[in-house]
Design a protein around this motif. Sequence first.
Motif, short mmCIF file in Angstrom:
data_model
loop_
_atom_site.label_atom_id
_atom_site.label_comp_id
_atom_site.label_asym_id
_atom_site.label_seq_id
_atom_site.Cartn_x
_atom_site.Cartn_y
_atom_site.Cartn_z
N LYS A 99 0.86 -1.19 0.00
CA LYS A 99 0.00 0.00 0.00
C LYS A 99 0.89 1.24 0.00
O LYS A 99 1.78 1.38 0.84
N GLU A 100 0.64 2.14 -0.95
CA GLU A 100 1.40 3.38 -1.04
C GLU A 100 0.82 4.42 -0.10
O GLU A 100 -0.24 4.22 0.49
N GLU A 101 1.53 5.54 0.06
CA GLU A 101 1.10 6.62 0.97
C GLU A 101 -0.31 7.12 0.67
O GLU A 101 -1.06 7.45 1.57
N ASP A 102 -0.67 7.17 -0.62
CA ASP A 102 -1.99 7.67 -1.00
C ASP A 102 -3.09 6.61 -0.89
O ASP A 102 -4.23 6.85 -1.24
N GLY A 103 -2.72 5.42 -0.40
CA GLY A 103 -3.71 4.35 -0.22
C GLY A 103 -3.84 3.41 -1.40
O GLY A 103 -4.49 2.37 -1.30
N LYS A 104 -3.23 3.77 -2.53
CA LYS A 104 -3.29 2.90 -3.70
C LYS A 104 -2.42 1.66 -3.47
O LYS A 104 -1.42 1.72 -2.75
N LYS A 129 5.54 0.37 5.80
CA LYS A 129 4.81 1.14 6.83
C LYS A 129 5.00 0.53 8.22
O LYS A 129 4.11 0.57 9.05
#
Length: 154
Positions: A99-104, A129
């Motif tokens: 999961k990336e910082e933007d939630g994608k 994370k």
Amino acid sequence: MLLPLSLLKNYLTLDLPLKTIVGHLTDLGIEVEKIENETPAFSGVIVGAIKEVEKHPAADKLAIASVFDGQKTYQVVCGAPNCRAGLKSAFAPLGAEIKEEDGKIFKIKKAKLRGVESEGMLCSAKELKLSDEDAGILELPETFQLGEKLENYL
């Protein structure tokens, strides 16, 4: 201070819901400010061992690592300064998701980095994370079993 629930479970039998455990800790005078990472921000990431490392022929700051998962060896291009033979690390093979910082969700695919194919990714704690540490890839204890899902150790 961050304290993983898995660490407490090494010393205590905790077959209670998380909210009950937090209540007991508070009753004992141990303040719980917040609960983080109940669900890992990744899936399919496993424990891998770096068997050998060679310099990338077309990039000074990249290396080509041979990563073993207990059954198969993968070629992985890595830019971390602590990528070295003998290290156990978090390995995201093809198909793993982060999961990336933007939630994608970023799905690991085969990639070519400066002309060399990479069959996965060696991950830092920040990428997963788990902490803000991003100085290199995650260094795991020798006791972690090759091929085991990393989330099983959290």
